[in-house]
Design a protein around this motif. Structure first.
Motif, PDB file in Angstrom:
ATOM      1  N   VAL A  89       0.863  -1.178   0.000  1.00 25.84           N
ATOM      2  CA  VAL A  89       0.000   0.000   0.000  1.00 25.84           C
ATOM      3  C   VAL A  89       0.904   1.234   0.000  1.00 25.84           C
ATOM      4  O   VAL A  89       1.739   1.403   0.879  1.00 25.84           O
ATOM      5  CB  VAL A  89      -0.922   0.010   1.231  1.00 25.84           C
ATOM      6  CG1 VAL A  89      -1.713   1.302   1.290  1.00 25.84           C
ATOM      7  CG2 VAL A  89      -1.860  -1.188   1.188  1.00 25.84           C
ATOM      8  N   ASN A  90       0.747   2.042  -1.029  1.00 25.02           N
ATOM      9  CA  ASN A  90       1.548   3.256  -1.152  1.00 25.02           C
ATOM     10  C   ASN A  90       0.828   4.388  -0.435  1.00 25.02           C
ATOM     11  O   ASN A  90      -0.305   4.712  -0.773  1.00 25.02           O
ATOM     12  CB  ASN A  90       1.737   3.595  -2.633  1.00 25.02           C
ATOM     13  CG  ASN A  90       2.487   2.496  -3.369  1.00 25.02           C
ATOM     14  OD1 ASN A  90       3.699   2.406  -3.273  1.00 25.02           O
ATOM     15  ND2 ASN A  90       1.752   1.655  -4.085  1.00 25.02           N
ATOM     16  N   LYS A  91       1.489   4.952   0.543  1.00 22.83           N
ATOM     17  CA  LYS A  91       0.849   6.015   1.327  1.00 22.83           C
ATOM     18  C   LYS A  91       1.108   7.364   0.667  1.00 22.83           C
ATOM     19  O   LYS A  91       2.256   7.716   0.393  1.00 22.83           O
ATOM     20  CB  LYS A  91       1.382   6.019   2.754  1.00 22.83           C
ATOM     21  CG  LYS A  91       0.960   4.778   3.541  1.00 22.83           C
ATOM     22  CD  LYS A  91       1.323   4.946   5.004  1.00 22.83           C
ATOM     23  CE  LYS A  91       1.073   3.743   5.871  1.00 22.83           C
ATOM     24  NZ  LYS A  91      -0.101   2.959   5.623  1.00 22.83           N
ATOM     25  N   LEU A  92       0.029   8.095   0.430  1.00 25.06           N
ATOM     26  CA  LEU A  92       0.135   9.433  -0.147  1.00 25.06           C
ATOM     27  C   LEU A  92      -0.444  10.420   0.849  1.00 25.06           C
ATOM     28  O   LEU A  92      -1.421  10.123   1.531  1.00 25.06           O
ATOM     29  CB  LEU A  92      -0.669   9.529  -1.447  1.00 25.06           C
ATOM     30  CG  LEU A  92      -0.290   8.598  -2.587  1.00 25.06           C
ATOM     31  CD1 LEU A  92      -1.260   8.787  -3.741  1.00 25.06           C
ATOM     32  CD2 LEU A  92       1.136   8.849  -3.040  1.00 25.06           C
ATOM     33  N   ILE A  93       0.153  11.580   0.925  1.00 29.19           N
ATOM     34  CA  ILE A  93      -0.388  12.638   1.778  1.00 29.19           C
ATOM     35  C   ILE A  93      -0.610  13.852   0.891  1.00 29.19           C
ATOM     36  O   ILE A  93       0.314  14.316   0.224  1.00 29.19           O
ATOM     37  CB  ILE A  93       0.593  12.995   2.916  1.00 29.19           C
ATOM     38  CG1 ILE A  93       0.857  11.754   3.770  1.00 29.19           C
ATOM     39  CG2 ILE A  93       0.023  14.140   3.762  1.00 29.19           C
ATOM     40  CD1 ILE A  93       1.919  11.955   4.833  1.00 29.19           C
ATOM     41  N   VAL A  94      -1.837  14.316   0.860  1.00 30.61           N
ATOM     42  CA  VAL A  94      -2.135  15.495   0.040  1.00 30.61           C
ATOM     43  C   VAL A  94      -2.386  16.672   0.962  1.00 30.61           C
ATOM     44  O   VAL A  94      -2.989  16.552   2.017  1.00 30.61           O
ATOM     45  CB  VAL A  94      -3.340  15.261  -0.904  1.00 30.61           C
ATOM     46  CG1 VAL A  94      -4.632  15.080  -0.133  1.00 30.61           C
ATOM     47  CG2 VAL A  94      -3.466  16.397  -1.910  1.00 30.61           C
ATOM     48  N   SER A  95      -1.857  17.806   0.573  1.00 30.00           N
ATOM     49  CA  SER A  95      -2.163  19.040   1.292  1.00 30.00           C
ATOM     50  C   SER A  95      -2.363  20.127   0.249  1.00 30.00           C
ATOM     51  O   SER A  95      -2.111  19.930  -0.934  1.00 30.00           O
ATOM     52  CB  SER A  95      -1.044  19.408   2.263  1.00 30.00           C
ATOM     53  OG  SER A  95       0.184  19.523   1.579  1.00 30.00           O
ATOM     54  N   ARG A  96      -2.847  21.256   0.720  1.00 33.17           N
ATOM     55  CA  ARG A  96      -3.138  22.353  -0.188  1.00 33.17           C
ATOM     56  C   ARG A  96      -1.928  23.267  -0.250  1.00 33.17           C
ATOM     57  O   ARG A  96      -1.416  23.673   0.783  1.00 33.17           O
ATOM     58  CB  ARG A  96      -4.347  23.117   0.339  1.00 33.17           C
ATOM     59  CG  ARG A  96      -5.145  23.807  -0.719  1.00 33.17           C
ATOM     60  CD  ARG A  96      -6.337  24.483  -0.094  1.00 33.17           C
ATOM     61  NE  ARG A  96      -7.495  23.594  -0.001  1.00 33.17           N
ATOM     62  CZ  ARG A  96      -8.352  23.401  -1.001  1.00 33.17           C
ATOM     63  NH1 ARG A  96      -8.188  23.980  -2.151  1.00 33.17           N
ATOM     64  NH2 ARG A  96      -9.390  22.596  -0.830  1.00 33.17           N
ATOM     65  N   ARG A  97      -1.484  23.531  -1.446  1.00 32.82           N
ATOM     66  CA  ARG A  97      -0.371  24.468  -1.596  1.00 32.82           C
ATOM     67  C   ARG A  97      -0.899  25.866  -1.377  1.00 32.82           C
ATOM     68  O   ARG A  97      -2.055  26.152  -1.655  1.00 32.82           O
ATOM     69  CB  ARG A  97       0.181  24.391  -3.021  1.00 32.82           C
ATOM     70  CG  ARG A  97       1.095  23.235  -3.230  1.00 32.82           C
ATOM     71  CD  ARG A  97       1.961  23.493  -4.413  1.00 32.82           C
ATOM     72  NE  ARG A  97       1.151  23.865  -5.577  1.00 32.82           N
ATOM     73  CZ  ARG A  97       1.554  23.699  -6.817  1.00 32.82           C
ATOM     74  NH1 ARG A  97       2.707  23.159  -7.067  1.00 32.82           N
ATOM     75  NH2 ARG A  97       0.799  24.072  -7.825  1.00 32.82           N
ATOM     76  N   ASN A  98      -0.038  26.740  -0.909  1.00 37.28           N
ATOM     77  CA  ASN A  98      -0.452  28.132  -0.786  1.00 37.28           C
ATOM     78  C   ASN A  98      -0.387  28.762  -2.165  1.00 37.28           C
ATOM     79  O   ASN A  98       0.679  29.016  -2.683  1.00 37.28           O
ATOM     80  CB  ASN A  98       0.480  28.883   0.172  1.00 37.28           C
ATOM     81  CG  ASN A  98       0.400  28.282   1.563  1.00 37.28           C
ATOM     82  OD1 ASN A  98      -0.626  27.734   1.930  1.00 37.28           O
ATOM     83  ND2 ASN A  98       1.477  28.363   2.305  1.00 37.28           N
TER      84      ASN A  98
END
Length: 103
Positions: free
Chosen positions: A78-87
């Protein structure tokens, strides 16, 4: 449990609110752009504003690259991805102005 098929990549996406969602993508046909579109659907963060950790190093791979070609992603785990919002500077956080009273 049966072994995971090597023709799909399994992902676990973590969004800014802390939710994790698991999803799979076809291994041979998925490009980075497809993956980012899927992440946008799951996270409500548009592709242009995504900061996606877990795909590669610090540099975001080209959207046309196939995910199987990224050394960091493995088809057997399982490949863990973390998404966040760029400024993103140009979009102000204020609501749009009310319609002008001149109408």
């Amino acid at each position: 449990a049966a072994a995971m098929a090597a023709d799909t990549f399994n992902f676990e996406l973590r969004t800014p609110d802390g939710t994790t969602t698991r999803f799979t993508m076809p291994a041979t046909s998925t490009r980075v752009g497809d993956l980012r579109s899927r992440v946008a659907e799951l996270s409500n963060i548009p592709v242009a504003e995504q900061k996606l950790l877990g795909l590669a190093g610090a540099k975001m791979p080209d959207d046309r690259a196939f995910i199987f070609a990224l050394p960091k992603l493995k088809s057997n785990k399982v490949n863990k991805l973390i998404v966040s919002r760029r400024n993103v500077a140009p979009t102000p956080a204020s609501p749009p102005p009310p319609p002008s009273a001149a109408a």
